[in-house]
Design an enzyme around this catalytic site. Structure first.
Site, PDB file in Angstrom:
ATOM      1  CE  LYS A 163      -0.611  -0.712   4.942  1.00  0.00           C
ATOM      2  NZ  LYS A 163      -1.131  -1.230   6.460  1.00  0.00           N
TER       3      LYS A 163
ATOM      4  CE1 TYR B 266      11.005  31.655   5.437  1.00  0.00           C
ATOM      5  CE2 TYR B 266      11.575  29.999   4.787  1.00  0.00           C
ATOM      6  CZ  TYR B 266      11.544  30.992   4.908  1.00  0.00           C
ATOM      7  OH  TYR B 266      10.847  31.065   3.439  1.00  0.00           O
TER       8      TYR B 266
ATOM      9  CG  MET C  18       9.249  24.692   0.124  1.00  0.00           C
ATOM     10  SD  MET C  18       8.382  25.630  -1.130  1.00  0.00           S
ATOM     11  CE  MET C  18       6.501  26.014   0.481  1.00  0.00           C
TER      12      MET C  18
ATOM     13  NE  ARG D 143      -7.038   0.811  11.328  1.00  0.00           N
ATOM     14  CZ  ARG D 143      -5.475   0.057  10.959  1.00  0.00           C
ATOM     15  NH1 ARG D 143      -5.107   0.987  11.054  1.00  0.00           N
ATOM     16  NH2 ARG D 143      -5.403  -1.061  10.643  1.00  0.00           N
TER      17      ARG D 143
HETATM   18  C1  LIG Z   1      -0.501  -1.852   6.464  1.00  0.00           C
HETATM   19  C2  LIG Z   1      -1.122  -3.248   7.043  1.00  0.00           C
HETATM   20  C3  LIG Z   1       0.287  -4.277   7.431  1.00  0.00           C
HETATM   21  C4  LIG Z   1       1.807  -4.406   7.482  1.00  0.00           C
HETATM   22  O1  LIG Z   1       1.530  -3.757   8.756  1.00  0.00           O
HETATM   23  P1  LIG Z   1       3.958  -3.909   8.797  1.00  0.00           P
HETATM   24  O2  LIG Z   1       3.543  -3.099   9.890  1.00  0.00           O
HETATM   25  O3  LIG Z   1       4.436  -2.230   7.619  1.00  0.00           O
HETATM   26  O4  LIG Z   1       4.540  -4.707   8.874  1.00  0.00           O
HETATM   27  C5  LIG Z   1      -0.069  -5.561   7.409  1.00  0.00           C
HETATM   28  N1  LIG Z   1      -2.137  -6.054   7.927  1.00  0.00           N
HETATM   29  C6  LIG Z   1      -3.147  -4.266   8.409  1.00  0.00           C
HETATM   30  C7  LIG Z   1      -4.398  -4.996   7.330  1.00  0.00           C
HETATM   31  C8  LIG Z   1      -2.314  -3.546   7.221  1.00  0.00           C
HETATM   32  O5  LIG Z   1      -3.275  -2.596   7.946  1.00  0.00           O
END
Ligand SMILES: *Cc1c(COP(=O)(O)O)cnc(C)c1O
Length: 375
Positions: free
Chosen positions: A38, A257, A314, A136
């Site tokens: 992802k 800044y 930036m 969640r």
């Molecule tokens: C992002 C995610 C993972 C991977 O988790 P890591 O800690 O990056 O290994 C696995 N399962 C679900 C449901 C996730 O959202």
């Protein structure tokens, strides 16, 4: 874009990515090892990472969104691809079109998927997510225990039952075992469905809750899945900036800044061509006085750790290079912002966040170079 034309150069080592996948597979015993890709493969580039992982032997990928799944499908024609964020209303035909599997997280989603499968006269595959503590996404555990009597499950194939750890990186957190026990209760009520619980850190828990499939993300990209122990993974990314200017700053003058960093003595400052618009976190800013130990960014300049000075801006950040011999630092030199002894996890900690956020913010502004795995 030649690397010299960009402010920062991001190097991604696809051999290390593949080696990390194999190491996780070995750690996962007999379980299938999937890959979570992802957020553009945690910033590394989905179009590069997915084929590299595929050549290492990975057959199953997880993304968060349908659009990410379509990108993954374009480079992984015959892989299994799950979409973690589940089925948004009306999207089932897109899943079918691209041969994707939703991770269903409520009875509404289950009903919608089942209805679509009935309309197609086809028992398409999906995963079901049970929430064992995150609060969640996913069915509650009592709902999970009702699944075995849910008529809609006849209409599609439940190819995976999964849950997700809240804090698997804390190996002694009692929640890990509580979640595994809750998951086990649901799993044993659906004994023929393959099961999955562990993310990167879950793979390394003492109880080895590997089940049939593990879902590592962070560790693939070099993050430490066992923060209390040495990192068993190989680093995958390196980030370099260039020195665009060197100057001496007199005592009692400030840098950057808002004048948040004060030189207590005459300091030599290197200005680096990377800033928050590149994805380097502004929360790494060094606010204080020269010579103080600040929780702020550091860079490796001529192999030596040098602290940031002032606010990250930036397009630029400033580094105090006074302690590096003058002849060893000149305009145009590369400096390491991530890499070598400067790990992803440390960069995250120094920005007051986690390495995950550093990775997934890696900007499109960097010149990207890939090595290894020519395919
Ligand atoms: C992002 C995610 C993972 C991977 O988790 P890591 O800690 O990056 O290994 C696995 N399962 C679900 C449901 C996730 O959202």
């Amino acid at each position: 874009m030649p690397a010299s034309g960009a402010g920062g150069v991001l190097h991604i080592d696809l051999d290390a990515l593949a080696a990390n996948w194999r190491a996780l597979r070995d750690a996962a015993g007999g379980a299938e090892t999937a890959a979570v890709v992802k957020a553009n493969a945690y910033g590394t580039g989905i179009e590069k990472a997915v084929p590299a992982l595929g050549r290492a032997g990975c057959r199953t990928f997880f993304v968060a969104h349908l659009s990410e799944a379509v990108r993954a499908r374009a480079v992984a024609y015959d892989a299994t691809i799950y979409v973690l964020n589940g089925l948004l209303p009306g999207t089932a035909p897109s899943y079918a079109e691209h041969d994707l599997r939703p991770v269903l997280g409520s009875f509404e989603e289950i009903e919608e998927w089942a209805g679509f499968c009935r309309s197609q006269n086809h028992r398409l595959k999906a995963a079901i997510h049970v929430d064992t503590g995150m609060n969640r996404l996913g069915l509650t555990v009592p709902q999970g225990l009702m699944l075995k009597d849910t008529a809609a499950l006849q209409d599609f194939e439940t190819a995976l039952l999964m849950s997700h750890f809240v804090s698997a990186e804390e190996s002694d957190n009692p929640l890990n075992r509580q979640q595994a026990e809750a998951f086990e209760a649901v799993r044993s009520s659906l004994p023929h469905v393959p099961a999955s619980l562990s993310n990167s850190s879950g793979i390394f828990l003492r109880d080895k809750p590997h089940y049939d499939l593990v879902r590592p993300g962070y560790a693939l990209y070099g993050g430490n899945p066992t923060p209390d122990l040495d990192n068993p993974m190989r680093p995958v990314i390196g980030l370099e900036g260039r020195i665009v200017q060197l100057r001496w700053v007199e005592a009692e003058h400030t840098v950057g800044y808002n004048g948040r960093w004060l030189a207590l003595s005459k300091r030599r400052i290197a200005t680096i061509s990377v800033g928050y618009a590149d994805g380097y976190p502004r929360s790494s800013s060094a606010r204080g006085k020269s010579g103080e130990e600040l929780l702020a960014g550091v860079a490796l300049v001529a192999g030596q750790r040098c602290p940031f000075a002032g606010n990250v801006s930036m397009d630029l950040l400033a580094v105090d290079v006074t302690d590096v011999p003058e002849a060893q630092v000149k305009r145009g030199d590369p400096v390491t912002l991530i890499g070598g002894e400067l790990t992803l996890d440390e960069v995250g900690r120094r920005a007051g966040t986690i390495g995950y956020e550093i990775l997934t913010n890696l900007g499109s502004r960097y010149a990207r170079t890939y090595s290894g795995d020519a395919g």
